[in-house]
Design an enzyme around this catalytic site. Structure first.
Site, mmCIF file in Angstrom:
data_model
loop_
_atom_site.group_PDB
_atom_site.id
_atom_site.type_symbol
_atom_site.label_atom_id
_atom_site.label_comp_id
_atom_site.label_asym_id
_atom_site.label_seq_id
_atom_site.Cartn_x
_atom_site.Cartn_y
_atom_site.Cartn_z
ATOM 1 N N LYS A 214 0.855 -1.190 0.000
ATOM 2 C CA LYS A 214 0.000 0.000 0.000
ATOM 3 C C LYS A 214 0.885 1.232 0.000
ATOM 4 O O LYS A 214 1.896 1.265 0.725
ATOM 5 C CB LYS A 214 -0.896 0.015 1.250
ATOM 6 C CG LYS A 214 -1.691 1.301 1.419
ATOM 7 C CD LYS A 214 -2.600 1.313 2.639
ATOM 8 C CE LYS A 214 -3.250 2.689 2.770
ATOM 9 N NZ LYS A 214 -4.140 2.795 3.915
ATOM 10 N N GLU A 263 -8.455 12.622 12.158
ATOM 11 C CA GLU A 263 -7.603 11.497 12.513
ATOM 12 C C GLU A 263 -6.630 11.794 13.653
ATOM 13 O O GLU A 263 -5.721 12.603 13.526
ATOM 14 C CB GLU A 263 -6.816 11.084 11.248
ATOM 15 C CG GLU A 263 -6.055 9.800 11.379
ATOM 16 C CD GLU A 263 -5.616 9.258 10.006
ATOM 17 O OE1 GLU A 263 -6.203 9.650 8.969
ATOM 18 O OE2 GLU A 263 -4.682 8.459 9.972
HETATM 19 C C1 LIG Z 1 -4.423 10.900 2.906
HETATM 20 C C2 LIG Z 1 -5.587 11.354 3.343
HETATM 21 O O1 LIG Z 1 -6.454 10.640 4.101
HETATM 22 C C3 LIG Z 1 -6.135 9.330 4.514
HETATM 23 C C4 LIG Z 1 -6.497 8.336 3.487
HETATM 24 C C5 LIG Z 1 -7.730 7.727 3.465
HETATM 25 C C6 LIG Z 1 -8.134 6.824 2.327
HETATM 26 O O2 LIG Z 1 -7.387 6.681 1.362
HETATM 27 O O3 LIG Z 1 -9.229 6.262 2.354
HETATM 28 C C7 LIG Z 1 -8.622 7.951 4.517
HETATM 29 C C8 LIG Z 1 -8.262 8.671 5.611
HETATM 30 C C9 LIG Z 1 -6.886 9.132 5.799
HETATM 31 O O4 LIG Z 1 -6.177 8.219 6.558
HETATM 32 C C10 LIG Z 1 -6.025 12.757 3.067
HETATM 33 O O5 LIG Z 1 -7.092 13.157 3.540
HETATM 34 O O6 LIG Z 1 -5.303 13.484 2.374
#
Ligand SMILES: C=C(O[C@@H]1C=C(C(=O)O)C=C[C@H]1O)C(=O)O
Ligand SMILES: [Mg+2]
Length: 460
Positions: A214, A263
């Site tokens: 990932k 988060e």
């Molecule tokens: C990287 C980001 O968010 C992250 C990525 C996510 C995803 O890909 O689903 C969800 C929440 C965050 O951990 C962002 O908001 O820029």
């Protein structure tokens, strides 16, 4: 004014000779944190910060720098901040919890990134103790003066700060909070859009070839406004529009980095540590039924469960190494915020004796929600495929006190404001079955909160 706590201690700072650390805290009746921040516009612009936790039980505003910890020490930066903070605070009388200076700041996402751009002058670690510190805990408000000095006329400097403090408080005890207009945007650009779309294909190819499992790939928007936007102006919109998130603003010279993140990276309260796994996303529905259906499809979607699972594994593993009595629910829940819903798994544990909040930040950052799996391979791919510097985006931002309590959020849903320009950042977790167009659309949803605060069109 109801109570007053005062202390002056002789301390040593670094290799410096004896300095005096003056602290005075007064409890004040409820005031507006934003108005307090705004009252520092003339004197402390470029040296202010703002923080509010998700639950709105803790607000911190800092004006001016009584003390600064800054470094460019790469992987050693966490230990450096920790040892300097310990040295400083170990010398302060701490019998009274009200005589607590708070350290606020952040660590950049990747010290090895050398792209200059808007982050060229930003240090890898940037933490400060405010000259005027406002803390609102539950319903009690405290204003503290911190002064660390070896000046001969320090008593006079302290008197000046007291006068200033009274004026700041007066300005912040307003009946009606000032409202601000939205800025006028004159141009909207998506730099490297094509490169971004291609990079998703390239990264999924690498993942299929087992180079990584990932990788979080991000991009930015570059906006130009008719005139310079002030920090209180933009923060007021963020505060009113994003009440469900961690809210933060950090000034460095002529930049304000700010945002509204859902988060938590880590919180420590009396030896108990909390983190959150947030990864996997879908938009909100137009109606309650549609919203629930979207949420259910997210909970059952293999690609998003995959993105989420890597984060749970890594945070759990880090907690197992640093805590006892680790608790994790069996599966994710939904975390719904204004524009988006995420898969969410809280993690908690009891800190081991040698573990600290900054050690947890060091081990957790970057989690696979922002970096990837395996960490080093993912970081390498990010450096290769992202043409930008993330700066503090996706990085730890937050505070800690002298007792080891504190909280850090992951600085997503964020932007950097430099006078009349804003740079917005958003990314997403790329796994084997990611598709460029839907990842692109996910970033559009993630840009929305900062775009809205800036009065921008919601380009969809
Ligand atoms: C990287 C980001 O968010 C992250 C990525 C996510 C995803 O890909 O689903 C969800 C929440 C965050 O951990 C962002 O908001 O820029
Ligand atoms: Mg995603």
């Amino acid at each position: 004014m109801q109570h007053k706590w005062y202390n002056a201690t002789e301390i040593e700072v670094g290799s410096n000779s004896k300095q005096i650390f003056y602290m005075e805290t007064i409890e004040v009746s409820r005031l507006s944190a934003l108005a307090f921040f705004a009252a520092g516009e003339a004197k402390y612009k470029g040296k202010r910060n703002f923080w509010q936790n998700r639950e709105k039980t803790f607000t911190l505003v800092g004006l001016g720098h009584a003390y600064k910890i800054e470094n460019n020490k790469g992987t050693k930066r966490f230990d450096h901040v920790e040892s300097e903070w310990k040295q400083l605070t170990s010398q302060i009388v701490q019998e009274d919890q009200h005589l607590q200076p708070i350290l606020f700041g952040g660590f950049t996402f990747d010290p090895q990134n050398e792209v200059a751009g808007e982050w060229a002058k930003f240090p890898q670690s940037y933490f400060t103790v405010a000259s005027h510190q406002l803390v609102i805990r539950n319903d009690q408000a405290f204003v503290t003066i911190n002064l660390i000095t070896n000046e001969t006329n320090s008593a006079q400097t302290f008197e000046t700060l007291r006068k200033e403090r009274d004026e700041l408080i007066h300005a912040a005890q307003v009946k009606e909070v000032k409202t601000y207009t939205k800025p006028t945007m004159i141009s909207y650009a998506e730099p490297f859009k094509e490169e971004y779309l291609q990079s998703i294909d390239q990264v999924t190819t690498l993942i299929k070839a087992n180079e990584a499992q990932k990788v979080v790939i991000a991009r930015s928007l570059a906006l130009q406004f008719e005139e310079a936007i002030t920090s209180p102006q933009i923060l007021s919109h963020v505060v009113h529009e994003q009440p469900e998130s961690f809210l933060f603003g950090l000034e460095h010279e002529n930049m304000l980095f700010y945002g509204a993140s859902p988060e938590r990276l880590v919180k420590v309260n009396n030896g108990r540590a909390f983190s959150s796994c947030v990864a996997g996303s879908i938009k909100r529905g137009q109606t309650a039924e549609q919203d629930e259906a979207l949420g259910n499809s997210l909970l059952n979607d293999a690609k998003n469960r995959g993105e989420h699972h890597y984060v749970v594994e890594m945070i759990t593993d880090t907690f197992e190494k640093n805590c006892r009595d680790v608790k994790i629910p069996n599966g994710p829940k939904l975390l719904k915020i204004r524009d988006i819903q995420h898969l969410y798994t809280p993690v908690e544990g009891q800190l081991n004796d040698d573990a600290t909040i900054l050690q947890l930040v060091k081990h957790l950052h970057p989690t696979p929600a922002l970096g990837g799996v395996p960490r080093e391979a993912a970081m390498h791919i990010i450096r290769q495929y992202e043409p930008m510097n993330r700066g503090l985006y996706a990085a730890p931002i937050g505070w800690l006190d002298a007792d080891g309590n504190g909280e850090f959020a992951v600085a997503i849903r964020s932007a950097a404001l430099v006078q009349d320009k804003a740079y917005l950042y958003a990314g997403g977790g790329i796994v084997a079955d990611s598709k460029p167009q839907s990842e692109y659309e996910e970033t559009l949803v993630k840009f929305r909160p900062m775009l809205r605060a800036l009065g921008g069109q919601l380009h969809e």
